[in-house]
Design a protein around this motif. Sequence first.
Motif, PDB file in Angstrom:
ATOM      1  N   VAL A  22       7.524   0.805   2.800  1.00 47.83           N
ATOM      2  CA  VAL A  22       8.395   0.641   1.669  1.00 47.83           C
ATOM      3  C   VAL A  22       9.915  -0.153   2.521  1.00 47.83           C
ATOM      4  O   VAL A  22      10.218  -1.387   1.811  1.00 47.83           O
ATOM      5  CB  VAL A  22       9.199   1.839   1.218  1.00 47.83           C
ATOM      6  CG1 VAL A  22      10.249   1.926   0.397  1.00 47.83           C
ATOM      7  CG2 VAL A  22       8.010   2.521   0.508  1.00 47.83           C
ATOM      8  N   ARG A  23      10.193   0.272   3.575  1.00 48.47           N
ATOM      9  CA  ARG A  23      11.270  -0.663   4.291  1.00 48.47           C
ATOM     10  C   ARG A  23      11.028  -2.180   4.448  1.00 48.47           C
ATOM     11  O   ARG A  23      11.724  -2.826   4.448  1.00 48.47           O
ATOM     12  CB  ARG A  23      11.745   0.171   5.527  1.00 48.47           C
ATOM     13  CG  ARG A  23      12.433   1.560   5.428  1.00 48.47           C
ATOM     14  CD  ARG A  23      13.055   2.022   6.616  1.00 48.47           C
ATOM     15  NE  ARG A  23      12.250   1.944   7.858  1.00 48.47           N
ATOM     16  CZ  ARG A  23      11.396   3.000   8.342  1.00 48.47           C
ATOM     17  NH1 ARG A  23      11.581   3.928   7.379  1.00 48.47           N
ATOM     18  NH2 ARG A  23      10.545   3.176   9.161  1.00 48.47           N
ATOM     19  N   HIS A  24       9.880  -1.956   5.114  1.00 50.44           N
ATOM     20  CA  HIS A  24       9.427  -3.768   5.364  1.00 50.44           C
ATOM     21  C   HIS A  24       9.314  -4.507   4.018  1.00 50.44           C
ATOM     22  O   HIS A  24       9.803  -5.489   4.249  1.00 50.44           O
ATOM     23  CB  HIS A  24       8.000  -3.492   5.942  1.00 50.44           C
ATOM     24  CG  HIS A  24       7.206  -5.060   6.231  1.00 50.44           C
ATOM     25  ND1 HIS A  24       7.801  -5.882   7.168  1.00 50.44           N
ATOM     26  CD2 HIS A  24       6.345  -5.645   5.449  1.00 50.44           C
ATOM     27  CE1 HIS A  24       7.145  -6.735   6.950  1.00 50.44           C
ATOM     28  NE2 HIS A  24       6.412  -7.056   6.116  1.00 50.44           N
ATOM     29  N   VAL A  25       8.640  -3.811   2.981  1.00 48.68           N
ATOM     30  CA  VAL A  25       8.674  -4.944   1.778  1.00 48.68           C
ATOM     31  C   VAL A  25      10.126  -5.038   1.125  1.00 48.68           C
ATOM     32  O   VAL A  25      10.181  -5.961   0.702  1.00 48.68           O
ATOM     33  CB  VAL A  25       7.792  -4.156   0.938  1.00 48.68           C
ATOM     34  CG1 VAL A  25       7.524  -4.876  -0.341  1.00 48.68           C
ATOM     35  CG2 VAL A  25       6.151  -4.070   1.453  1.00 48.68           C
ATOM     36  N   MET A  26      10.809  -3.896   1.360  1.00 56.55           N
ATOM     37  CA  MET A  26      12.259  -4.054   0.571  1.00 56.55           C
ATOM     38  C   MET A  26      12.753  -5.162   1.411  1.00 56.55           C
ATOM     39  O   MET A  26      13.551  -5.906   0.963  1.00 56.55           O
ATOM     40  CB  MET A  26      12.950  -2.665   0.569  1.00 56.55           C
ATOM     41  CG  MET A  26      12.611  -1.818  -0.428  1.00 56.55           C
ATOM     42  SD  MET A  26      13.414  -0.190  -0.236  1.00 56.55           S
ATOM     43  CE  MET A  26      14.813  -0.761  -1.002  1.00 56.55           C
ATOM     44  N   ASP A  27      12.840  -4.975   2.833  1.00 55.37           N
ATOM     45  CA  ASP A  27      13.515  -6.155   3.747  1.00 55.37           C
ATOM     46  C   ASP A  27      13.070  -7.530   3.306  1.00 55.37           C
ATOM     47  O   ASP A  27      13.713  -8.528   3.206  1.00 55.37           O
ATOM     48  CB  ASP A  27      12.990  -5.881   5.034  1.00 55.37           C
ATOM     49  CG  ASP A  27      13.942  -4.726   5.749  1.00 55.37           C
ATOM     50  OD1 ASP A  27      14.872  -4.347   5.035  1.00 55.37           O
ATOM     51  OD2 ASP A  27      13.750  -4.135   6.791  1.00 55.37           O
ATOM     52  N   VAL A  28      11.552  -7.609   3.177  1.00 54.73           N
ATOM     53  CA  VAL A  28      10.956  -8.802   2.812  1.00 54.73           C
ATOM     54  C   VAL A  28      11.512  -9.287   1.427  1.00 54.73           C
ATOM     55  O   VAL A  28      12.042 -10.537   1.273  1.00 54.73           O
ATOM     56  CB  VAL A  28       9.462  -8.788   2.988  1.00 54.73           C
ATOM     57  CG1 VAL A  28       8.893 -10.002   2.136  1.00 54.73           C
ATOM     58  CG2 VAL A  28       8.916  -8.500   4.358  1.00 54.73           C
ATOM     59  N   LEU A  29      11.721  -8.623   0.565  1.00 54.72           N
ATOM     60  CA  LEU A  29      12.232  -8.637  -1.058  1.00 54.72           C
ATOM     61  C   LEU A  29      13.712  -9.164  -0.887  1.00 54.72           C
ATOM     62  O   LEU A  29      14.183  -9.951  -1.800  1.00 54.72           O
ATOM     63  CB  LEU A  29      11.813  -7.769  -1.847  1.00 54.72           C
ATOM     64  CG  LEU A  29      10.509  -7.461  -2.288  1.00 54.72           C
ATOM     65  CD1 LEU A  29      10.321  -6.326  -3.131  1.00 54.72           C
ATOM     66  CD2 LEU A  29       9.979  -8.871  -3.186  1.00 54.72           C
ATOM     67  N   ASP A  30      14.366  -8.963   0.049  1.00 62.45           N
ATOM     68  CA  ASP A  30      15.659  -9.252   0.442  1.00 62.45           C
ATOM     69  C   ASP A  30      15.940 -10.857   1.015  1.00 62.45           C
ATOM     70  O   ASP A  30      16.873 -11.509   0.673  1.00 62.45           O
ATOM     71  CB  ASP A  30      16.606  -8.313   1.385  1.00 62.45           C
ATOM     72  CG  ASP A  30      16.811  -7.012   0.770  1.00 62.45           C
ATOM     73  OD1 ASP A  30      17.098  -6.939  -0.458  1.00 62.45           O
ATOM     74  OD2 ASP A  30      17.314  -5.882   1.411  1.00 62.45           O
ATOM     75  N   ARG A  31      14.605 -11.162   1.406  1.00 61.29           N
ATOM     76  CA  ARG A  31      14.667 -12.490   1.760  1.00 61.29           C
ATOM     77  C   ARG A  31      13.430 -13.345   0.998  1.00 61.29           C
ATOM     78  O   ARG A  31      12.617 -13.629   1.546  1.00 61.29           O
ATOM     79  CB  ARG A  31      14.218 -12.649   3.438  1.00 61.29           C
ATOM     80  CG  ARG A  31      15.189 -11.810   3.998  1.00 61.29           C
ATOM     81  CD  ARG A  31      15.002 -11.989   5.541  1.00 61.29           C
ATOM     82  NE  ARG A  31      13.506 -11.640   6.027  1.00 61.29           N
ATOM     83  CZ  ARG A  31      13.289 -10.396   6.218  1.00 61.29           C
ATOM     84  NH1 ARG A  31      14.307  -9.246   6.371  1.00 61.29           N
ATOM     85  NH2 ARG A  31      12.106  -9.954   6.659  1.00 61.29           N
ATOM     86  N   PRO A  32      13.806 -13.389  -0.181  1.00 61.85           N
ATOM     87  CA  PRO A  32      12.672 -14.068  -1.027  1.00 61.85           C
ATOM     88  C   PRO A  32      12.399 -15.447  -0.627  1.00 61.85           C
ATOM     89  O   PRO A  32      13.061 -15.856   0.027  1.00 61.85           O
ATOM     90  CB  PRO A  32      13.243 -13.932  -2.423  1.00 61.85           C
ATOM     91  CG  PRO A  32      14.764 -13.955  -2.308  1.00 61.85           C
ATOM     92  CD  PRO A  32      15.003 -13.195  -0.914  1.00 61.85           C
ATOM     93  N   PRO A  33      11.332 -16.044  -1.007  1.00 58.76           N
ATOM     94  CA  PRO A  33      10.492 -15.629  -2.349  1.00 58.76           C
ATOM     95  C   PRO A  33       9.037 -15.143  -1.714  1.00 58.76           C
ATOM     96  O   PRO A  33       8.241 -14.782  -2.456  1.00 58.76           O
ATOM     97  CB  PRO A  33      10.102 -16.815  -3.077  1.00 58.76           C
ATOM     98  CG  PRO A  33      10.307 -17.999  -2.141  1.00 58.76           C
ATOM     99  CD  PRO A  33      11.189 -17.459  -0.802  1.00 58.76           C
ATOM    100  N   ARG A  34       8.760 -15.055  -0.444  1.00 59.67           N
ATOM    101  CA  ARG A  34       7.399 -14.587  -0.057  1.00 59.67           C
ATOM    102  C   ARG A  34       7.297 -13.467   1.102  1.00 59.67           C
ATOM    103  O   ARG A  34       8.001 -13.112   1.835  1.00 59.67           O
ATOM    104  CB  ARG A  34       6.800 -15.959   0.796  1.00 59.67           C
ATOM    105  CG  ARG A  34       6.470 -17.345  -0.068  1.00 59.67           C
ATOM    106  CD  ARG A  34       5.796 -16.912  -1.277  1.00 59.67           C
ATOM    107  NE  ARG A  34       4.951 -18.161  -1.523  1.00 59.67           N
ATOM    108  CZ  ARG A  34       4.603 -18.575  -2.491  1.00 59.67           C
ATOM    109  NH1 ARG A  34       4.676 -17.408  -3.466  1.00 59.67           N
ATOM    110  NH2 ARG A  34       3.807 -19.426  -2.848  1.00 59.67           N
ATOM    111  N   LEU A  35       6.256 -12.663   0.842  1.00 61.28           N
ATOM    112  CA  LEU A  35       5.819 -11.796   1.690  1.00 61.28           C
ATOM    113  C   LEU A  35       4.626 -12.151   2.306  1.00 61.28           C
ATOM    114  O   LEU A  35       3.526 -12.599   1.877  1.00 61.28           O
ATOM    115  CB  LEU A  35       5.419 -10.450   0.585  1.00 61.28           C
ATOM    116  CG  LEU A  35       4.391  -9.221   1.531  1.00 61.28           C
ATOM    117  CD1 LEU A  35       5.787  -8.501   2.463  1.00 61.28           C
ATOM    118  CD2 LEU A  35       4.255  -8.225   0.316  1.00 61.28           C
TER     119      LEU A  35
END
Length: 126
Positions: free
Chosen positions: A108-121
Amino acid sequence: MTTTEPTTEDLGYTLLGCVSLVLNHVTDGNRLGQDLAPVLTAARLRRVRDDLEVATLTGSALDVPREDAELILLALVGTQRLLEDGGRIKGPPDLLGAVSLPQVRAAVRHVMDVLDRPPRLVVQQA
């Protein structure tokens, strides 16, 4: 199940596991699916699950649109809440091994961090 921070490989399996679990809840008409529908539709979750499975099994990088990253995050959060509330998960041993509460929280923390830096996971296997 580990008590240390999950590795990249653990993260990939955790993402796949959570999406698969939530897909089962959605298709079974479980309360989780009803609460989050129509955002977590079975068709969307199947697409994300299939993409995650290919990346997890082959070790290739996964580059998903922001919408898919948000679906993955919802699946993770739904699974986290289920685990925190003492819910029991039914599934094969490999799936259950991938979805421990510490691993889900880290994902969850990882994906939230990634979404703070859009647009790609991007999820890569070690």
